[in-house]
Design a protein around this motif. Sequence first.
Motif, PDB file in Angstrom:
ATOM      1  N   PHE A  93       0.852  -1.190   0.000  1.00 22.63           N
ATOM      2  CA  PHE A  93       0.000   0.000   0.000  1.00 22.63           C
ATOM      3  C   PHE A  93       0.887   1.239   0.000  1.00 22.63           C
ATOM      4  O   PHE A  93       2.034   1.198   0.486  1.00 22.63           O
ATOM      5  CB  PHE A  93      -0.922   0.003   1.220  1.00 22.63           C
ATOM      6  CG  PHE A  93      -1.888  -1.147   1.234  1.00 22.63           C
ATOM      7  CD1 PHE A  93      -2.979  -1.164   0.378  1.00 22.63           C
ATOM      8  CD2 PHE A  93      -1.703  -2.227   2.089  1.00 22.63           C
ATOM      9  CE1 PHE A  93      -3.873  -2.234   0.378  1.00 22.63           C
ATOM     10  CE2 PHE A  93      -2.582  -3.297   2.104  1.00 22.63           C
ATOM     11  CZ  PHE A  93      -3.672  -3.301   1.238  1.00 22.63           C
ATOM     12  N   THR A  94       0.369   2.318  -0.543  1.00 20.78           N
ATOM     13  CA  THR A  94       1.176   3.529  -0.695  1.00 20.78           C
ATOM     14  C   THR A  94       1.243   4.333   0.600  1.00 20.78           C
ATOM     15  O   THR A  94       0.315   4.323   1.401  1.00 20.78           O
ATOM     16  CB  THR A  94       0.591   4.436  -1.786  1.00 20.78           C
ATOM     17  OG1 THR A  94      -0.754   4.798  -1.426  1.00 20.78           O
ATOM     18  CG2 THR A  94       0.568   3.727  -3.119  1.00 20.78           C
ATOM     19  N   THR A  95       2.364   5.014   0.785  1.00 22.97           N
ATOM     20  CA  THR A  95       2.488   5.988   1.877  1.00 22.97           C
ATOM     21  C   THR A  95       2.893   7.323   1.272  1.00 22.97           C
ATOM     22  O   THR A  95       3.740   7.370   0.371  1.00 22.97           O
ATOM     23  CB  THR A  95       3.545   5.550   2.916  1.00 22.97           C
ATOM     24  OG1 THR A  95       4.774   5.272   2.246  1.00 22.97           O
ATOM     25  CG2 THR A  95       3.088   4.326   3.681  1.00 22.97           C
ATOM     26  N   PRO A  96       2.299   8.402   1.739  1.00 23.65           N
ATOM     27  CA  PRO A  96       2.575   9.715   1.145  1.00 23.65           C
ATOM     28  C   PRO A  96       3.956  10.242   1.503  1.00 23.65           C
ATOM     29  O   PRO A  96       4.549   9.830   2.507  1.00 23.65           O
ATOM     30  CB  PRO A  96       1.483  10.603   1.753  1.00 23.65           C
ATOM     31  CG  PRO A  96       1.179   9.956   3.057  1.00 23.65           C
ATOM     32  CD  PRO A  96       1.323   8.482   2.829  1.00 23.65           C
ATOM     33  N   ARG A  97       4.439  11.118   0.674  1.00 22.72           N
ATOM     34  CA  ARG A  97       5.700  11.808   0.967  1.00 22.72           C
ATOM     35  C   ARG A  97       5.360  13.229   1.383  1.00 22.72           C
ATOM     36  O   ARG A  97       5.094  14.099   0.559  1.00 22.72           O
ATOM     37  CB  ARG A  97       6.606  11.795  -0.260  1.00 22.72           C
ATOM     38  CG  ARG A  97       7.074  10.390  -0.650  1.00 22.72           C
ATOM     39  CD  ARG A  97       8.007  10.428  -1.851  1.00 22.72           C
ATOM     40  NE  ARG A  97       8.454   9.078  -2.213  1.00 22.72           N
ATOM     41  CZ  ARG A  97       9.265   8.830  -3.226  1.00 22.72           C
ATOM     42  NH1 ARG A  97       9.699   9.826  -3.996  1.00 22.72           N
ATOM     43  NH2 ARG A  97       9.629   7.582  -3.492  1.00 22.72           N
ATOM     44  N   ILE A  98       5.340  13.438   2.683  1.00 26.73           N
ATOM     45  CA  ILE A  98       4.973  14.732   3.254  1.00 26.73           C
ATOM     46  C   ILE A  98       6.235  15.401   3.788  1.00 26.73           C
ATOM     47  O   ILE A  98       7.074  14.750   4.408  1.00 26.73           O
ATOM     48  CB  ILE A  98       3.955  14.549   4.408  1.00 26.73           C
ATOM     49  CG1 ILE A  98       2.732  13.775   3.907  1.00 26.73           C
ATOM     50  CG2 ILE A  98       3.525  15.886   4.999  1.00 26.73           C
ATOM     51  CD1 ILE A  98       1.940  14.477   2.843  1.00 26.73           C
ATOM     52  N   PRO A  99       6.403  16.697   3.555  1.00 27.70           N
ATOM     53  CA  PRO A  99       7.620  17.373   4.026  1.00 27.70           C
ATOM     54  C   PRO A  99       7.748  17.392   5.549  1.00 27.70           C
ATOM     55  O   PRO A  99       6.754  17.266   6.261  1.00 27.70           O
ATOM     56  CB  PRO A  99       7.467  18.791   3.467  1.00 27.70           C
ATOM     57  CG  PRO A  99       6.006  18.960   3.231  1.00 27.70           C
ATOM     58  CD  PRO A  99       5.514  17.605   2.832  1.00 27.70           C
ATOM     59  N   ASN A 100       8.997  17.535   5.988  1.00 25.59           N
ATOM     60  CA  ASN A 100       9.318  17.615   7.419  1.00 25.59           C
ATOM     61  C   ASN A 100       8.876  16.342   8.147  1.00 25.59           C
ATOM     62  O   ASN A 100       9.118  15.254   7.677  1.00 25.59           O
ATOM     63  CB  ASN A 100       8.710  18.878   8.024  1.00 25.59           C
ATOM     64  CG  ASN A 100       9.201  20.134   7.321  1.00 25.59           C
ATOM     65  OD1 ASN A 100      10.375  20.257   6.994  1.00 25.59           O
ATOM     66  ND2 ASN A 100       8.289  21.059   7.057  1.00 25.59           N
ATOM     67  N   PHE A 101       8.183  16.506   9.277  1.00 25.31           N
ATOM     68  CA  PHE A 101       7.813  15.353  10.090  1.00 25.31           C
ATOM     69  C   PHE A 101       6.302  15.198  10.196  1.00 25.31           C
ATOM     70  O   PHE A 101       5.789  14.642  11.168  1.00 25.31           O
ATOM     71  CB  PHE A 101       8.438  15.479  11.485  1.00 25.31           C
ATOM     72  CG  PHE A 101       9.897  15.858  11.469  1.00 25.31           C
ATOM     73  CD1 PHE A 101      10.821  15.064  10.801  1.00 25.31           C
ATOM     74  CD2 PHE A 101      10.335  17.031  12.081  1.00 25.31           C
ATOM     75  CE1 PHE A 101      12.161  15.420  10.758  1.00 25.31           C
ATOM     76  CE2 PHE A 101      11.669  17.398  12.043  1.00 25.31           C
ATOM     77  CZ  PHE A 101      12.590  16.590  11.379  1.00 25.31           C
ATOM     78  N   GLU A 102       5.585  15.683   9.176  1.00 24.45           N
ATOM     79  CA  GLU A 102       4.133  15.609   9.181  1.00 24.45           C
ATOM     80  C   GLU A 102       3.668  14.231   8.694  1.00 24.45           C
ATOM     81  O   GLU A 102       4.435  13.445   8.139  1.00 24.45           O
ATOM     82  CB  GLU A 102       3.524  16.699   8.286  1.00 24.45           C
ATOM     83  CG  GLU A 102       4.088  18.090   8.493  1.00 24.45           C
ATOM     84  CD  GLU A 102       3.705  18.724   9.825  1.00 24.45           C
ATOM     85  OE1 GLU A 102       2.974  18.092  10.617  1.00 24.45           O
ATOM     86  OE2 GLU A 102       4.132  19.858  10.088  1.00 24.45           O
ATOM     87  N   TYR A 103       2.372  13.967   8.895  1.00 26.12           N
ATOM     88  CA  TYR A 103       1.761  12.719   8.458  1.00 26.12           C
ATOM     89  C   TYR A 103       0.525  12.997   7.598  1.00 26.12           C
ATOM     90  O   TYR A 103      -0.054  14.082   7.664  1.00 26.12           O
ATOM     91  CB  TYR A 103       1.311  11.884   9.660  1.00 26.12           C
ATOM     92  CG  TYR A 103       2.424  11.316  10.502  1.00 26.12           C
ATOM     93  CD1 TYR A 103       3.079  10.144  10.131  1.00 26.12           C
ATOM     94  CD2 TYR A 103       2.797  11.935  11.694  1.00 26.12           C
ATOM     95  CE1 TYR A 103       4.089   9.606  10.916  1.00 26.12           C
ATOM     96  CE2 TYR A 103       3.808  11.406  12.493  1.00 26.12           C
ATOM     97  CZ  TYR A 103       4.448  10.241  12.097  1.00 26.12           C
ATOM     98  OH  TYR A 103       5.445   9.716  12.874  1.00 26.12           O
ATOM     99  N   SER A 104       0.119  11.999   6.830  1.00 21.11           N
ATOM    100  CA  SER A 104      -1.136  12.044   6.079  1.00 21.11           C
ATOM    101  C   SER A 104      -1.619  10.614   5.901  1.00 21.11           C
ATOM    102  O   SER A 104      -0.843   9.736   5.512  1.00 21.11           O
ATOM    103  CB  SER A 104      -0.940  12.706   4.710  1.00 21.11           C
ATOM    104  OG  SER A 104      -2.114  12.565   3.927  1.00 21.11           O
ATOM    105  N   PHE A 105      -2.893  10.374   6.200  1.00 17.00           N
ATOM    106  CA  PHE A 105      -3.437   9.018   6.096  1.00 17.00           C
ATOM    107  C   PHE A 105      -4.650   8.914   5.174  1.00 17.00           C
ATOM    108  O   PHE A 105      -5.152   7.815   4.948  1.00 17.00           O
ATOM    109  CB  PHE A 105      -3.800   8.483   7.490  1.00 17.00           C
ATOM    110  CG  PHE A 105      -2.602   8.232   8.358  1.00 17.00           C
ATOM    111  CD1 PHE A 105      -1.893   7.050   8.264  1.00 17.00           C
ATOM    112  CD2 PHE A 105      -2.165   9.195   9.256  1.00 17.00           C
ATOM    113  CE1 PHE A 105      -0.775   6.809   9.053  1.00 17.00           C
ATOM    114  CE2 PHE A 105      -1.049   8.976  10.052  1.00 17.00           C
ATOM    115  CZ  PHE A 105      -0.352   7.783   9.941  1.00 17.00           C
ATOM    116  N   SER A 106      -5.129  10.031   4.655  1.00 13.99           N
ATOM    117  CA  SER A 106      -6.321   9.981   3.797  1.00 13.99           C
ATOM    118  C   SER A 106      -6.040   9.204   2.506  1.00 13.99           C
ATOM    119  O   SER A 106      -6.885   8.435   2.028  1.00 13.99           O
ATOM    120  CB  SER A 106      -6.808  11.392   3.472  1.00 13.99           C
ATOM    121  OG  SER A 106      -5.817  12.122   2.758  1.00 13.99           O
ATOM    122  N   GLY A 107      -4.849   9.389   1.922  1.00 11.25           N
ATOM    123  CA  GLY A 107      -4.500   8.686   0.693  1.00 11.25           C
ATOM    124  C   GLY A 107      -4.397   7.189   0.896  1.00 11.25           C
ATOM    125  O   GLY A 107      -4.788   6.396   0.023  1.00 11.25           O
TER     126      GLY A 107
END
Length: 342
Positions: free
Chosen positions: A203-217
Amino acid sequence: MSLKPYILAIESSCDETSAAVMHGQKVLSNIIANQTVHEKYGGVVPELASRAHQANIVPVVQQAMQEAGVATEQLQAIAFTQGPGLMGSLHVGVSFAKSMGMSLGIPLLAVNHMQAHILAHFIQDEVPSHEPAFPFLCLTVSGGHTQLVLVKSALDMLIVGETIDDAAGEAFDKAAKVLGLPYPGGPMVDKHAAMGNPNAYRFTTPRIPNFEYSFSGLKTNLLYFLREKNNEDSTFIAKEVNNICASYQRTIVDYLLKQMEAAAKHYDVMDVCLAGGVSANSELRKKFRTTADKNGWNAFIPPFSFCTDNAAMIGIAAYFKYEAKDFAPITATPMPRIEWGR
């Protein structure tokens, strides 16, 4: 040296009604009433939660006081969760604490629920435990929040990374729902994952800058994946649920720890902590320790009883506030959203 205060703490941010009596950093009692009414809805219903809190709070507080063996006259402060959380649920706890505080003539202590999860590491329970040394980095993962917090002191915390959309706990719960697993979803995903192959699917994981997270994708990726596979074979989920859970869980855990590892190196800390309800996840706990060992860091995870929402964590946060004389006014109100640490 000041005498250790007796503090009654109340937690009512979501669907657990909890009361604890603290003597300094030591837990004398920690009572939790769970709300099973939400199970048939597959999630917490705010109105039902607030009604259940109203029914539970008096007996829960009474039981906490009795188990602690402490009389109301011995209390030196009453603490409550001010937020974040559900407005109706918070209102019950705040109103009760204010009423009891006024009747006893003792001060109030308003606690940030997320800071309390972090400070649960300083609770002194029956089993002696080591405490992290300031400054340390804490990965806080719950149903509504995913944060990386640099903890400079008990009252000085800086959020260095957090989710820009959904929380990791929501990602677990969403997966459980689309897979047809019962509520609460997170523990069910963990249970099935233990019987599956974590490398079965990608499954894909997003590439978010710094130390942030994203789980919607990631949630969307899972939904499309299941839709495609189900179109090919209507029994796919039933046959592969263990492998799906294992692969999905591995993706979330690896992503959480990748960002944490980068932040810990950036801020040059030696102690890393895990907190929040999702910290009960077995895979996360195991890989968290492995990551710490690999980097020569000291790893800290609270006992299971202090990971999920409970009043003892509110009590330990209140203890530090009491020592700093950071009392709340009688006009304090519930705050479903709290901006802090940025």
